[in-house]
Design an enzyme around this catalytic site. Sequence first.
Site, PDB file in Angstrom:
ATOM      1  NE  ARG A 164      -4.250  -1.993   1.569  1.00 19.00           N
ATOM      2  CZ  ARG A 164      -3.946  -3.242   0.252  1.00 19.00           C
ATOM      3  NH1 ARG A 164      -3.261  -3.745  -0.903  1.00 19.00           N
ATOM      4  NH2 ARG A 164      -4.746  -4.266   0.226  1.00 19.00           N
ATOM      5  CB  SER A 238      -8.923  -0.979   4.835  1.00 19.04           C
ATOM      6  OG  SER A 238      -9.018  -2.367   3.439  1.00 19.04           O
ATOM      7  CD  GLU A 334      -5.178   0.896   2.700  1.00 22.93           C
ATOM      8  OE1 GLU A 334      -5.151  -0.273   3.451  1.00 22.93           O
ATOM      9  OE2 GLU A 334      -5.969   0.817   2.121  1.00 22.93           O
TER      10      GLU A 334
HETATM   11  P1  FAD Z   1      -8.805   9.137  -5.056  1.00 19.08           P
HETATM   12  O1  FAD Z   1      -9.625   9.135  -3.503  1.00 19.08           O
HETATM   13  O2  FAD Z   1      -9.448  10.192  -5.793  1.00 19.08           O
HETATM   14  O3  FAD Z   1      -6.914   9.502  -4.408  1.00 19.08           O
HETATM   15  C1  FAD Z   1      -6.105   9.067  -3.634  1.00 19.08           C
HETATM   16  C2  FAD Z   1      -4.616   9.646  -3.629  1.00 19.08           C
HETATM   17  O4  FAD Z   1      -3.809   9.688  -4.464  1.00 19.08           O
HETATM   18  C3  FAD Z   1      -4.595  10.821  -3.016  1.00 19.08           C
HETATM   19  O5  FAD Z   1      -3.557  11.734  -2.322  1.00 19.08           O
HETATM   20  C4  FAD Z   1      -5.268  12.038  -4.574  1.00 19.08           C
HETATM   21  O6  FAD Z   1      -4.198  13.294  -4.373  1.00 19.08           O
HETATM   22  C5  FAD Z   1      -3.629  10.768  -5.410  1.00 19.08           C
HETATM   23  N1  FAD Z   1      -4.136  10.904  -6.611  1.00 19.08           N
HETATM   24  C6  FAD Z   1      -5.275   9.877  -7.593  1.00 19.08           C
HETATM   25  N2  FAD Z   1      -5.227  10.679  -8.677  1.00 19.08           N
HETATM   26  C7  FAD Z   1      -3.657  10.399  -9.266  1.00 19.08           C
HETATM   27  C8  FAD Z   1      -3.329  11.139  -9.867  1.00 19.08           C
HETATM   28  N3  FAD Z   1      -3.951  10.871 -10.748  1.00 19.08           N
HETATM   29  N4  FAD Z   1      -1.545  11.580  -9.814  1.00 19.08           N
HETATM   30  C9  FAD Z   1      -1.403  11.645  -8.995  1.00 19.08           C
HETATM   31  N5  FAD Z   1      -2.444  11.747  -7.598  1.00 19.08           N
HETATM   32  C10 FAD Z   1      -3.026  11.250  -7.544  1.00 19.08           C
HETATM   33  N6  FAD Z   1      -7.083   0.279  -2.565  1.00 19.08           N
HETATM   34  C11 FAD Z   1      -7.207  -1.354  -1.996  1.00 19.08           C
HETATM   35  O7  FAD Z   1      -5.630  -0.968  -2.458  1.00 19.08           O
HETATM   36  N7  FAD Z   1      -7.643  -2.348  -2.296  1.00 19.08           N
HETATM   37  C12 FAD Z   1      -9.224  -2.763  -2.359  1.00 19.08           C
HETATM   38  O8  FAD Z   1      -9.263  -3.572  -2.248  1.00 19.08           O
HETATM   39  C13 FAD Z   1      -9.695  -1.733  -1.854  1.00 19.08           C
HETATM   40  N8  FAD Z   1     -10.674  -1.855  -1.704  1.00 19.08           N
HETATM   41  C14 FAD Z   1     -11.671  -0.602  -1.304  1.00 19.08           C
HETATM   42  C15 FAD Z   1     -13.399  -0.675  -0.980  1.00 19.08           C
HETATM   43  C16 FAD Z   1     -14.172  -0.020  -0.764  1.00 19.08           C
HETATM   44  C17 FAD Z   1     -15.937   0.029  -0.367  1.00 19.08           C
HETATM   45  C18 FAD Z   1     -13.495   1.713  -0.685  1.00 19.08           C
HETATM   46  C19 FAD Z   1     -14.385   2.591  -0.794  1.00 19.08           C
HETATM   47  C20 FAD Z   1     -12.154   1.689  -1.227  1.00 19.08           C
HETATM   48  C21 FAD Z   1     -11.586   0.711  -1.373  1.00 19.08           C
HETATM   49  N9  FAD Z   1      -9.730   0.879  -1.564  1.00 19.08           N
HETATM   50  C22 FAD Z   1      -9.373  -0.226  -2.566  1.00 19.08           C
HETATM   51  C23 FAD Z   1      -8.966   2.113  -1.225  1.00 19.08           C
HETATM   52  C24 FAD Z   1      -9.555   3.207  -2.971  1.00 19.08           C
HETATM   53  O9  FAD Z   1     -10.331   2.590  -3.726  1.00 19.08           O
HETATM   54  C25 FAD Z   1      -7.914   2.658  -3.789  1.00 19.08           C
HETATM   55  O10 FAD Z   1      -7.443   3.177  -3.011  1.00 19.08           O
HETATM   56  C26 FAD Z   1      -8.349   3.889  -5.051  1.00 19.08           C
HETATM   57  O11 FAD Z   1      -7.244   3.015  -5.524  1.00 19.08           O
HETATM   58  C27 FAD Z   1      -8.147   5.564  -4.829  1.00 19.08           C
HETATM   59  O12 FAD Z   1      -8.550   5.417  -6.471  1.00 19.08           O
HETATM   60  P2  FAD Z   1      -9.814   6.631  -6.451  1.00 19.08           P
HETATM   61  O13 FAD Z   1      -8.888   7.210  -7.832  1.00 19.08           O
HETATM   62  O14 FAD Z   1     -10.653   7.406  -5.821  1.00 19.08           O
HETATM   63  O15 FAD Z   1      -8.109   7.660  -5.718  1.00 19.08           O
HETATM   64  P1  NAP Z   2     -10.272 -11.743   4.416  1.00 17.82           P
HETATM   65  O1  NAP Z   2      -9.906 -12.276   3.291  1.00 17.82           O
HETATM   66  O2  NAP Z   2     -11.665 -11.444   4.928  1.00 17.82           O
HETATM   67  O3  NAP Z   2      -9.129 -11.247   5.174  1.00 17.82           O
HETATM   68  C1  NAP Z   2      -8.610 -10.434   6.171  1.00 17.82           C
HETATM   69  C2  NAP Z   2      -6.806 -10.032   6.053  1.00 17.82           C
HETATM   70  O4  NAP Z   2      -5.735 -11.152   6.059  1.00 17.82           O
HETATM   71  C3  NAP Z   2      -7.188  -9.501   4.361  1.00 17.82           C
HETATM   72  O5  NAP Z   2      -5.787  -7.968   5.426  1.00 17.82           O
HETATM   73  C4  NAP Z   2      -5.589  -9.903   3.836  1.00 17.82           C
HETATM   74  O6  NAP Z   2      -4.515  -9.177   3.827  1.00 17.82           O
HETATM   75  C5  NAP Z   2      -5.829 -11.190   4.749  1.00 17.82           C
HETATM   76  N1  NAP Z   2      -5.241 -12.543   4.237  1.00 17.82           N
HETATM   77  C6  NAP Z   2      -6.946 -13.265   3.775  1.00 17.82           C
HETATM   78  N2  NAP Z   2      -5.841 -14.147   3.272  1.00 17.82           N
HETATM   79  C7  NAP Z   2      -4.549 -14.011   3.313  1.00 17.82           C
HETATM   80  C8  NAP Z   2      -3.365 -14.681   2.567  1.00 17.82           C
HETATM   81  N3  NAP Z   2      -3.831 -15.759   2.039  1.00 17.82           N
HETATM   82  N4  NAP Z   2      -2.360 -14.622   2.611  1.00 17.82           N
HETATM   83  C9  NAP Z   2      -2.258 -13.655   3.032  1.00 17.82           C
HETATM   84  N5  NAP Z   2      -3.539 -12.352   3.932  1.00 17.82           N
HETATM   85  C10 NAP Z   2      -4.199 -12.787   3.385  1.00 17.82           C
HETATM   86  O7  NAP Z   2     -10.586  -9.526   3.629  1.00 17.82           O
HETATM   87  P2  NAP Z   2     -11.275  -9.159   2.790  1.00 17.82           P
HETATM   88  O8  NAP Z   2     -11.639  -7.911   4.155  1.00 17.82           O
HETATM   89  O9  NAP Z   2     -12.143  -9.671   2.329  1.00 17.82           O
HETATM   90  O10 NAP Z   2     -10.762  -8.260   2.291  1.00 17.82           O
HETATM   91  C11 NAP Z   2      -9.955  -9.384   0.570  1.00 17.82           C
HETATM   92  C12 NAP Z   2      -9.183  -8.837   0.308  1.00 17.82           C
HETATM   93  O11 NAP Z   2     -10.168  -7.222  -0.357  1.00 17.82           O
HETATM   94  C13 NAP Z   2      -8.123  -7.572   1.039  1.00 17.82           C
HETATM   95  O12 NAP Z   2      -6.536  -8.427  -0.155  1.00 17.82           O
HETATM   96  C14 NAP Z   2      -8.155  -6.746   1.330  1.00 17.82           C
HETATM   97  O13 NAP Z   2      -6.721  -5.939   1.040  1.00 17.82           O
HETATM   98  C15 NAP Z   2      -8.946  -5.974   0.024  1.00 17.82           C
HETATM   99  N6  NAP Z   2      -9.501  -4.669   0.485  1.00 17.82           N
HETATM  100  C16 NAP Z   2      -8.757  -3.568   0.437  1.00 17.82           C
HETATM  101  C17 NAP Z   2      -9.466  -2.558   0.194  1.00 17.82           C
HETATM  102  C18 NAP Z   2      -8.999  -1.186   1.042  1.00 17.82           C
HETATM  103  O14 NAP Z   2      -8.920  -0.289   1.031  1.00 17.82           O
HETATM  104  N7  NAP Z   2      -7.348  -1.683   0.992  1.00 17.82           N
HETATM  105  C19 NAP Z   2     -10.948  -2.731   0.955  1.00 17.82           C
HETATM  106  C20 NAP Z   2     -11.421  -3.929   1.060  1.00 17.82           C
HETATM  107  C21 NAP Z   2     -11.170  -5.072   0.540  1.00 17.82           C
HETATM  108  P3  NAP Z   2      -4.179  -8.457   2.510  1.00 17.82           P
HETATM  109  O15 NAP Z   2      -5.243  -6.953   2.951  1.00 17.82           O
HETATM  110  O16 NAP Z   2      -2.714  -8.111   2.636  1.00 17.82           O
HETATM  111  O17 NAP Z   2      -4.906  -8.611   1.084  1.00 17.82           O
END
Ligand code: FAD
Ligand code: NAP
Length: 338
Positions: A164, A238, A334
């Site tokens: 991340r 998250s 995050e």
């Molecule tokens: P924004 O929120 O608009 O911006 C995020 C940051 O990036 C800000 O600091 C912004 O300035 C910067 N930024 C955005 N675009 C640019 C650009 N073109 N150039 C320079 N800087 C920029 N994230 C995960 O990693 N894994 C997931 O599974 C995941 N699941 C999610 C589920 C839900 C329901 C929600 C609401 C969010 C989730 N996220 C997840 C977080 C988010 O969706 C991601 O991080 C996504 O990539 C953010 O994109 P955005 O365009 O909305 O960015």
């Molecule tokens: P989940 O499957 O319930 O798992 C809970 C946590 O355990 C996750 O954070 C994941 O880590 C870790 N995990 C599960 N299985 C694993 C494996 N086999 N090896 C290593 N780590 C493992 O999680 P969930 O909330 O439903 O989300 C599913 C996936 O979507 C995850 O990868 C999560 O990161 C991603 N997600 C991200 C966001 C976001 O905003 N960043 C939001 C929703 C979902 P990791 O997170 O490192 O994968």
Amino acid sequence: MDIKRNVSVLQYNTFGIDVNAKYLASFKNEEDLKEILLSEEGKEKHQLILGGGSNILFTEDFDGLIIKNEIKGIEVIKETNDHVFVKAGAGENWHSFVLHCISNGYAGIENLSLIPGNVGASPMQNIGAYGVEIKDVFHELEAINRRTGDKQVFDNESCKFGYRESVFKNEYRNHFVITSVTYRLNKTHQFNVSYGAIEKQLQKNGVKELSLKAVSDAIIQIRESKLPNPKEIGNAGSFFKNPVITKDQFDRIKGNFKGIAHYQLPNGDIKLAAGWLIDHLGWKGKTIKNYGVHKNQALVLVNYDDASGSDIYNLSSEIIASVKEKTGITLEREVNIY
Ligand code: FAD
Ligand code: NAP
């Protein structure tokens, strides 16, 4: 060039926080972006490059310029025997891009289905889910230096991707506007379905032969069943990162937390599931007035109605303090705070 003054950001962030931005400008190409950066408003010290607003929390009015990236376009720029190099404009919706790749048979990002936001933010925090991170398929990106207006190309190594994390969240924070990203996708399909509940969902769906679409569909179903839809409940996914600790640290605390969710990393460190810790300490489902911790996923903080960003921020501080007191571990946010 259209620069609006004193604009509500309510429709621009998935947390549903209603504060005002002093200026808001959008651009559809690099020329417009350069014009914005050279304008009077472009001299504002405080600037935010906005994508889909799904990873940000506004805690107060934004006293500066928000620049919304709306560059579109998807093209194949190169093919080899094994790979397709697909370049996408930073303003393309991420999930639509994933679906486009799946329908063309390009493999590698199907596990990243249904992540909100835009292509341009995908390298920012090296988006990841279900065992895949963007760094696994990232080829290069183009970005405009905000101060000089020059274009720069970053390859995989120069993005310094981590869990991340990337160079754009750290030493180059706010320095560059990412305008396009090129992904190196696979022509042969190797599936990564060992993570979480994917296999179970595939079985439930009666899938006999894996395909990109079957994996994507399964992930969409799992996500829809667990995560709040931002169109219904404000959230930014998250709120916290999963902490990574040493094996020694883990051995010291594990006796106090029966069944603690943990995963060993290749270097021997241990990744803990922050959601498990928060749940274990009794926060899951906790609601304070119109905001709280989601009932199905303790990592997700939610705005049920018209909560303020500072309320949500303060809740996150309470959770960090509570985890620190009981485990000695400091959770990191995050979500990007503004
Ligand atoms: P924004 O929120 O608009 O911006 C995020 C940051 O990036 C800000 O600091 C912004 O300035 C910067 N930024 C955005 N675009 C640019 C650009 N073109 N150039 C320079 N800087 C920029 N994230 C995960 O990693 N894994 C997931 O599974 C995941 N699941 C999610 C589920 C839900 C329901 C929600 C609401 C969010 C989730 N996220 C997840 C977080 C988010 O969706 C991601 O991080 C996504 O990539 C953010 O994109 P955005 O365009 O909305 O960015
Ligand atoms: P989940 O499957 O319930 O798992 C809970 C946590 O355990 C996750 O954070 C994941 O880590 C870790 N995990 C599960 N299985 C694993 C494996 N086999 N090896 C290593 N780590 C493992 O999680 P969930 O909330 O439903 O989300 C599913 C996936 O979507 C995850 O990868 C999560 O990161 C991603 N997600 C991200 C966001 C976001 O905003 N960043 C939001 C929703 C979902 P990791 O997170 O490192 O994968």
